[in-house]
Design a protein around this motif. Sequence first.
Motif, short mmCIF file in Angstrom:
data_model
loop_
_atom_site.label_atom_id
_atom_site.label_comp_id
_atom_site.label_asym_id
_atom_site.label_seq_id
_atom_site.Cartn_x
_atom_site.Cartn_y
_atom_site.Cartn_z
N TYR A 38 10.42 -31.10 -34.54
CA TYR A 38 10.66 -31.65 -33.21
C TYR A 38 9.32 -32.16 -32.69
N ALA A 39 9.18 -33.47 -32.59
CA ALA A 39 7.93 -34.08 -32.12
C ALA A 39 8.07 -34.36 -30.62
N HIS A 40 7.29 -33.68 -29.82
CA HIS A 40 7.40 -33.77 -28.37
C HIS A 40 6.52 -34.89 -27.82
N ARG A 41 7.11 -35.76 -27.05
CA ARG A 41 6.39 -36.87 -26.44
C ARG A 41 6.78 -37.01 -24.98
N PRO A 42 5.91 -37.50 -24.12
CA PRO A 42 4.61 -38.09 -24.43
C PRO A 42 3.55 -37.03 -24.68
N GLY A 43 2.42 -37.49 -25.19
CA GLY A 43 1.26 -36.62 -25.33
C GLY A 43 0.68 -36.34 -23.95
N ARG A 44 -0.32 -35.46 -23.91
CA ARG A 44 -0.97 -35.12 -22.64
C ARG A 44 -2.47 -35.30 -22.81
N THR A 45 -3.03 -36.31 -22.13
CA THR A 45 -4.48 -36.50 -22.14
C THR A 45 -5.10 -35.51 -21.17
N VAL A 46 -6.02 -34.70 -21.68
CA VAL A 46 -6.59 -33.61 -20.89
C VAL A 46 -7.90 -34.07 -20.27
N THR A 47 -8.19 -33.58 -19.07
CA THR A 47 -9.33 -34.07 -18.30
C THR A 47 -10.27 -32.94 -17.87
N GLU A 48 -11.43 -33.34 -17.39
CA GLU A 48 -12.37 -32.38 -16.83
C GLU A 48 -11.73 -31.65 -15.64
N ALA A 49 -10.99 -32.37 -14.82
CA ALA A 49 -10.33 -31.74 -13.67
C ALA A 49 -9.35 -30.66 -14.12
N ASP A 50 -8.56 -30.96 -15.17
CA ASP A 50 -7.65 -29.94 -15.72
C ASP A 50 -8.42 -28.68 -16.09
N ASN A 51 -9.52 -28.87 -16.79
CA ASN A 51 -10.30 -27.76 -17.30
C ASN A 51 -10.89 -26.91 -16.18
N VAL A 52 -11.52 -27.57 -15.20
CA VAL A 52 -12.16 -26.85 -14.10
C VAL A 52 -11.11 -26.14 -13.24
N LEU A 53 -10.02 -26.82 -12.91
CA LEU A 53 -9.00 -26.20 -12.07
C LEU A 53 -8.34 -25.02 -12.76
N PHE A 54 -7.96 -25.18 -14.02
CA PHE A 54 -7.30 -24.10 -14.75
C PHE A 54 -8.25 -22.92 -14.92
N THR A 55 -9.49 -23.21 -15.30
CA THR A 55 -10.47 -22.15 -15.55
C THR A 55 -10.77 -21.36 -14.29
N THR A 56 -10.97 -22.04 -13.18
CA THR A 56 -11.28 -21.32 -11.94
C THR A 56 -10.04 -20.64 -11.36
N ALA A 57 -8.86 -21.26 -11.49
CA ALA A 57 -7.63 -20.64 -10.97
C ALA A 57 -7.32 -19.34 -11.70
N THR A 58 -7.71 -19.25 -12.96
CA THR A 58 -7.43 -18.04 -13.74
C THR A 58 -8.63 -17.10 -13.78
N MET A 59 -9.64 -17.35 -12.95
CA MET A 59 -10.82 -16.49 -12.79
C MET A 59 -11.61 -16.32 -14.09
N ASN A 60 -11.64 -17.37 -14.89
CA ASN A 60 -12.37 -17.35 -16.15
C ASN A 60 -13.68 -18.12 -15.93
N ASN A 61 -14.77 -17.41 -15.74
CA ASN A 61 -16.04 -18.08 -15.42
C ASN A 61 -16.87 -18.39 -16.66
N GLN A 62 -16.20 -18.60 -17.79
CA GLN A 62 -16.89 -18.89 -19.04
C GLN A 62 -17.68 -20.20 -18.92
N ALA A 63 -18.99 -20.13 -19.14
CA ALA A 63 -19.85 -21.30 -19.02
C ALA A 63 -19.46 -22.40 -20.00
N LEU A 64 -18.86 -22.04 -21.11
CA LEU A 64 -18.45 -23.02 -22.10
C LEU A 64 -17.42 -24.01 -21.55
N HIS A 65 -16.76 -23.63 -20.45
CA HIS A 65 -15.80 -24.51 -19.80
C HIS A 65 -16.34 -25.16 -18.53
N LEU A 66 -17.37 -24.54 -17.92
CA LEU A 66 -17.78 -24.95 -16.57
C LEU A 66 -19.19 -25.52 -16.47
#
Length: 197
Positions: A37-65
Amino acid sequence: MNTDAGAAATPSEAAGAQKVIVQRGLYFEEIEPDVIYAHRPGRTVTEADNVLFTTATMNNQALHLDAAWAAEQPFGQRLMNSMFTLATVVGQSVGQLTQSTIVAQLGLTDVTFPHPLYHGDTLYTETVVTDKRLSRSRPGTGVVTMHHTGRNQHGDVVATVTRSCLMWTEDGHAAAIAGSETSDAELWDGRPEGGHR
């Protein structure tokens, strides 16, 4: 027909005699093992996705921020949070497989992240159903095991996960909608086939 003036019309009422097709996933009996099962469309991931998800989940890993710090690490830049990648891989399968046909997500196993996902990459997910069986404890449902694979735009595998779901059969779902009064306690009873979502 709904006669409550304050209530919104159901799709069939709004359409009158017109045929209504509601978007949904697949019922247990419609799911085919050993196909892709090939799921479409794809999802282009962004810096905003990364920062929002990381901070919302309280993950302060420098590798993401921390771009300056990450630039000095082996990958030379920030990586997408792997939990965001995992959630998106599962999420991309929902519309095609489990939308409104799932009873509960039972578990995730064998999660791997063999290649980094970077800002600006596009994530594509494929699912292969590896097993399905009717539930032994809940009539009208079946247990489906799926293997999800996420790839970037170059075809590199960035995530894999095996997922087990409790799925409705078409008749089981119709019976539940028609008036089954299963309580939350009965649905979530602590057995191995229990779960949520």
